[in-house]
Design a protein around this motif. Structure first.
Motif, short mmCIF file in Angstrom:
data_model
loop_
_atom_site.label_atom_id
_atom_site.label_comp_id
_atom_site.label_asym_id
_atom_site.label_seq_id
_atom_site.Cartn_x
_atom_site.Cartn_y
_atom_site.Cartn_z
N THR A 33 20.01 17.25 -31.92
CA THR A 33 21.21 17.54 -32.61
C THR A 33 21.19 16.87 -34.19
OG1 THR A 33 22.23 18.49 -31.17
CG2 THR A 33 23.89 17.09 -32.71
N THR A 34 21.55 17.07 -35.04
CA THR A 34 21.69 15.71 -36.11
C THR A 34 22.91 16.41 -36.80
OG1 THR A 34 20.61 15.02 -37.90
CG2 THR A 34 20.20 17.39 -37.49
N TYR A 35 22.42 15.39 -38.98
CA TYR A 35 23.98 16.01 -38.86
C TYR A 35 23.19 15.69 -40.75
CZ TYR A 35 25.13 10.97 -40.00
OH TYR A 35 24.57 9.76 -40.20
N LYS A 36 24.38 15.52 -41.59
CA LYS A 36 23.96 15.03 -43.30
C LYS A 36 25.35 15.40 -43.90
CE LYS A 36 21.58 20.15 -44.33
NZ LYS A 36 20.54 20.52 -45.20
N ILE A 37 25.19 15.27 -44.99
CA ILE A 37 26.38 15.16 -45.81
C ILE A 37 25.13 15.39 -47.03
CG2 ILE A 37 27.42 13.40 -44.92
CD1 ILE A 37 26.72 11.04 -45.72
N GLY A 38 26.33 16.14 -47.71
CA GLY A 38 26.12 16.23 -49.29
C GLY A 38 27.22 16.21 -50.32
N LEU A 39 27.22 17.06 -51.29
CA LEU A 39 27.80 17.70 -52.55
C LEU A 39 27.16 18.75 -53.46
CD1 LEU A 39 27.90 13.86 -54.41
CD2 LEU A 39 29.42 14.58 -52.73
N ILE A 40 28.61 19.28 -53.81
CA ILE A 40 28.58 20.19 -54.52
C ILE A 40 29.09 20.33 -56.26
CG2 ILE A 40 27.68 21.93 -52.80
CD1 ILE A 40 31.29 23.13 -52.84
N ARG A 41 28.23 20.79 -56.57
CA ARG A 41 28.54 21.02 -58.25
C ARG A 41 28.78 22.94 -59.16
NH1 ARG A 41 30.74 20.92 -62.57
NH2 ARG A 41 31.33 19.99 -64.67
N ASP A 42 30.23 22.75 -59.26
CA ASP A 42 29.98 24.16 -60.17
C ASP A 42 29.86 23.74 -61.54
OD1 ASP A 42 29.90 25.48 -57.01
OD2 ASP A 42 32.46 25.03 -57.00
N PHE A 43 29.18 24.65 -61.25
CA PHE A 43 29.36 25.25 -62.96
C PHE A 43 29.81 26.99 -63.10
CE2 PHE A 43 26.30 21.41 -62.63
CZ PHE A 43 26.91 20.53 -63.45
N LYS A 44 29.19 27.24 -64.08
CA LYS A 44 29.78 28.95 -63.92
C LYS A 44 28.75 29.19 -63.87
CE LYS A 44 32.28 32.71 -67.74
NZ LYS A 44 32.98 32.84 -66.32
N PHE A 45 29.20 30.56 -62.45
CA PHE A 45 28.05 31.29 -61.88
C PHE A 45 27.30 30.13 -61.27
CE2 PHE A 45 28.91 34.14 -65.79
CZ PHE A 45 29.78 35.27 -65.61
N VAL A 46 26.47 29.69 -61.52
CA VAL A 46 25.35 28.04 -60.94
C VAL A 46 26.20 27.14 -59.72
CG1 VAL A 46 23.63 26.51 -61.15
CG2 VAL A 46 23.95 28.62 -63.02
N THR A 47 26.01 26.86 -58.59
CA THR A 47 26.29 26.31 -58.10
C THR A 47 24.72 24.91 -58.03
OG1 THR A 47 27.84 27.10 -57.02
CG2 THR A 47 27.84 25.49 -55.82
N LEU A 48 25.14 23.56 -58.15
CA LEU A 48 23.97 22.43 -57.68
C LEU A 48 24.89 21.81 -56.75
CD1 LEU A 48 23.32 21.22 -60.32
CD2 LEU A 48 21.92 22.68 -60.06
N LYS A 49 23.59 21.87 -55.04
CA LYS A 49 23.88 20.60 -54.44
C LYS A 49 23.25 20.00 -54.09
CE LYS A 49 23.27 23.42 -50.10
NZ LYS A 49 22.51 22.17 -49.23
N VAL A 50 23.12 18.82 -53.55
CA VAL A 50 22.50 17.79 -53.08
C VAL A 50 22.42 17.31 -51.81
CG1 VAL A 50 21.91 15.21 -53.29
CG2 VAL A 50 22.24 17.27 -55.62
N ASP A 51 21.62 17.52 -50.50
CA ASP A 51 21.80 16.72 -48.77
C ASP A 51 21.52 15.40 -48.53
OD1 ASP A 51 23.78 19.39 -48.58
OD2 ASP A 51 22.16 20.14 -49.31
N THR A 52 21.98 15.17 -48.00
CA THR A 52 20.71 14.30 -47.16
C THR A 52 21.18 14.21 -45.51
OG1 THR A 52 19.63 12.01 -46.79
CG2 THR A 52 22.24 11.89 -47.56
N ASP A 53 19.94 13.99 -44.94
CA ASP A 53 19.90 13.79 -43.33
C ASP A 53 19.60 12.61 -43.08
OD1 ASP A 53 19.76 13.38 -40.57
OD2 ASP A 53 19.42 16.19 -40.61
N PRO A 54 20.32 11.89 -42.54
CA PRO A 54 19.83 9.89 -42.54
C PRO A 54 19.49 9.90 -40.59
CG PRO A 54 22.14 10.13 -42.53
CD PRO A 54 22.02 11.30 -42.40
N ILE A 55 18.69 10.69 -40.00
CA ILE A 55 18.77 10.81 -38.50
C ILE A 55 17.01 11.41 -38.68
CG2 ILE A 55 18.26 12.09 -36.01
CD1 ILE A 55 21.71 11.78 -36.46
N ARG A 56 16.73 12.27 -39.62
CA ARG A 56 15.64 13.32 -39.48
C ARG A 56 15.19 12.98 -40.80
NH1 ARG A 56 14.61 14.96 -35.42
NH2 ARG A 56 13.15 15.86 -36.55
#
Length: 283
Positions: free
Chosen positions: A248-271
């Motif tokens: 079992t693990t967890y991760k945190i991240g950010l998303i940024r919405d543009f018109k019709f496009v979404t960027l996502k960045v995540d990190t899992d500090p345990i894995r």
């Protein structure tokens, strides 16, 4: 003689007509001195009064009640009737009923105007008016890649304030060795490699908060990891089981919405890996 009689008759008739016309044009002031008789005033008031509804008459309250505003109706500046208003002694607009003090909003209550419920009239740019508002449903879906050679399939759905997000991450590498499921480390007769073959798969689920076009989220993940020993002889590669565990693990991240496009960045500090993703949205 006949002509004389005819002229005399016409003259008398003309004099009578003129006298009648003069009497019709004579003002009543010459007889009353300019004052209006009391009887005339009473008759005038009697003719005007029936057109004005009086409180003691059997007149429906509908004629004095503010008309209800319905979707599509024009709003000509009619005041919205609000019977219970906050005051200095009752700043929250509370009411007292069978169950004690309560706040009628957003409940339905009964007063002199019948059953009512408070609402907000929304006026749109195109001129349409409505008391019902709908929150747009936003969703995004896409793929991503991690720095430890894993691929990700993700999706999210929500509104302007928050969202629900899911992410599935898995190793896309394939074991190119010949696999022996019953092999044991004590029976090895070929040289082993220093690097083990690993395969991971993790399913993440969580939620996030939108701040404008930026979103912050956290997810909890449930996964499994398969590790195999691997070596090589004169024919080729050989692998056999080393471990098979769940985690079992967890991760945190950010998303940024543009018109019709979404960027996502995540990190899992345990894995110990990071991920970057791209997707499409319905904005």
């Amino acid at each position: 003689m006949k002509k004389l009689l005819l002229i005399s008759g016409l003259t008398i008739l003309l004099v009578l007509i003129c006298a009648i016309m003069l009497n019709a044009q004579v003002s009543t002031w010459r007889q009353t001195g300019g004052s209006v008789p009391a009887q005339t005033s009473q008759s005038t008031q009697t003719r005007v009064q029936p057109s004005i509804p009086q409180q003691n008459e059997n007149v429906s309250k509908w004629r004095t009640q503010t008309a209800p505003i319905r979707p599509g109706d024009k709003f000509e500046g009619q005041p919205l009737t609000r019977r219970y208003r906050p005051t200095t002694y009752n700043p929250y607009g509370l009411q007292y009923g069978v169950w004690g003090w309560y706040q009628p909003y957003p409940y339905i209550w009964y007063d002199n105007y019948g059953w009512r419920q408070r609402s907000v009239v929304r006026i749109y740019e195109n001129g349409r008016r409505d008391t019902v508002t709908s929150t747009p449903v936003l969703f995004s879906a896409g793929i991503g890649h991690t720095n430890n050679k894993q691929i990700s399939y993700w999706g999210l759905i929500g509104g302007n304030k928050g969202y629900f997000i899911m992410d599935y991450v898995m190793t896309y590498a394939i074991d190119q060795n010949q696999y022996y499921p019953y092999g044991q480390i004590n029976n090895v007769d070929f040289p082993l490699s220093k690097n083990d073959w690993k395969k991971e798969s993790t399913f993440y689920i969580g939620g996030g908060k939108r701040i404008g076009k930026l979103g912050i989220h956290g997810m909890i993940g449930f996964g499994s990891e398969v590790i195999r020993w691997q070596g090589k002889d004169a024919i080729g590669g050989i692998s056999f089981p080393k471990s098979n565990t769940s985690f079992t693990t967890y991760k945190i991240g950010l998303i940024r919405d543009f018109k019709f496009v979404t960027l996502k960045v995540d990190t899992d500090p345990i894995r110990g890996y990071s991920q970057i993703s791209i997707g499409l949205n319905n904005k």
